[in-house]
Design a protein around this motif. Sequence first.
Motif, PDB file in Angstrom:
ATOM      1  N   SER A   3       0.825  -1.215   0.000  1.00  0.00           N
ATOM      2  CA  SER A   3       0.000   0.000   0.000  1.00  0.00           C
ATOM      3  C   SER A   3       0.859   1.265   0.000  1.00  0.00           C
ATOM      4  CB  SER A   3      -0.948   0.006   1.203  1.00  0.00           C
ATOM      5  OG  SER A   3      -0.226   0.020   2.415  1.00  0.00           O
ATOM      6  N   THR A   4       2.056   1.195   0.556  1.00  0.00           N
ATOM      7  CA  THR A   4       2.932   2.368   0.617  1.00  0.00           C
ATOM      8  C   THR A   4       3.439   2.774  -0.769  1.00  0.00           C
ATOM      9  OG1 THR A   4       4.769   0.883   1.130  1.00  0.00           O
ATOM     10  CG2 THR A   4       3.681   1.971   2.992  1.00  0.00           C
ATOM     11  N   ASP A   8      -0.797   9.132  -4.230  1.00  0.00           N
ATOM     12  CA  ASP A   8      -2.050   9.843  -3.958  1.00  0.00           C
ATOM     13  C   ASP A   8      -2.827  10.175  -5.226  1.00  0.00           C
ATOM     14  OD1 ASP A   8      -1.434   9.753  -1.273  1.00  0.00           O
ATOM     15  OD2 ASP A   8      -0.855  11.857  -1.125  1.00  0.00           O
ATOM     16  N   LYS A  16      -8.159   7.466   0.905  1.00  0.00           N
ATOM     17  CA  LYS A  16      -6.908   7.432   1.672  1.00  0.00           C
ATOM     18  C   LYS A  16      -7.127   6.807   3.051  1.00  0.00           C
ATOM     19  CE  LYS A  16      -2.918  10.297   2.828  1.00  0.00           C
ATOM     20  NZ  LYS A  16      -1.976   9.659   1.922  1.00  0.00           N
ATOM     21  N   GLN A  17      -8.275   7.086   3.648  1.00  0.00           N
ATOM     22  CA  GLN A  17      -8.577   6.526   4.968  1.00  0.00           C
ATOM     23  C   GLN A  17      -8.549   5.003   4.953  1.00  0.00           C
ATOM     24  OE1 GLN A  17     -12.679   6.974   6.375  1.00  0.00           O
ATOM     25  NE2 GLN A  17     -13.341   7.381   4.271  1.00  0.00           N
ATOM     26  N   ASN A  20      -4.746   3.733   4.160  1.00  0.00           N
ATOM     27  CA  ASN A  20      -3.895   3.911   5.341  1.00  0.00           C
ATOM     28  C   ASN A  20      -4.111   2.846   6.416  1.00  0.00           C
ATOM     29  OD1 ASN A  20      -2.612   6.147   4.278  1.00  0.00           O
ATOM     30  ND2 ASN A  20      -3.842   7.623   5.404  1.00  0.00           N
ATOM     31  N   LYS A  24       1.697  -3.008   5.950  1.00  0.00           N
ATOM     32  CA  LYS A  24       2.675  -2.989   4.860  1.00  0.00           C
ATOM     33  C   LYS A  24       2.790  -4.340   4.158  1.00  0.00           C
ATOM     34  CE  LYS A  24       5.110   0.860   6.833  1.00  0.00           C
ATOM     35  NZ  LYS A  24       6.290   1.405   7.424  1.00  0.00           N
TER      36      LYS A  24
END
Length: 171
Positions: A3-4, A8, A16-17, A20, A24
């Motif tokens: 996900s990292t 954006d 994004k919520q 996040n 990882k």
Amino acid sequence: MRSTEIKDTEYFPYYKQYINLVSKLPLIEALQLGSEQTHQFFNSIPASKLHYQYDAGKWTPKEILLHLIDTERVFCYRALYFARNENSSIEGFDENIFGANCNANSRDLKDLLHEYKSVREATLTFFKSLTDQDLRKGGKANNNLLSVRAIGFIICGHEIHHRGVIEERYL
């Protein structure tokens, strides 16, 4: 892919919520872990709470489970559409209309969990079949940019979010 690695620019800021919330882990592992955790979580909810609403008009835990199923189907369709037809645009969906017409409360929890598991297996099979190039493709859903790889992590985070809501407001 983790996900990292998602930029954006690959999703509407609202998502994004969810992204996040995903650890990882690589996407496939996150989907597998989410499946195990969600199955265990819903099995641990006392029967007396499966039809509980913390406020008028709010979904029950059974309705939330079917919401997760429906949303995963919709997002997988989006991922398929973009992977096969990059830069295309598809309409959004109204989760409240889906929820109002789902009949989750008349269904057995075992049946709902079987459906959940079937949908997740299809999601896993689909995402495993994609190349790195496919995962980077995208399009517009409900007039917002969205990449295929972001969709996978949104599915994972959306599920984590709703388990948290149930823990906080229902149990």
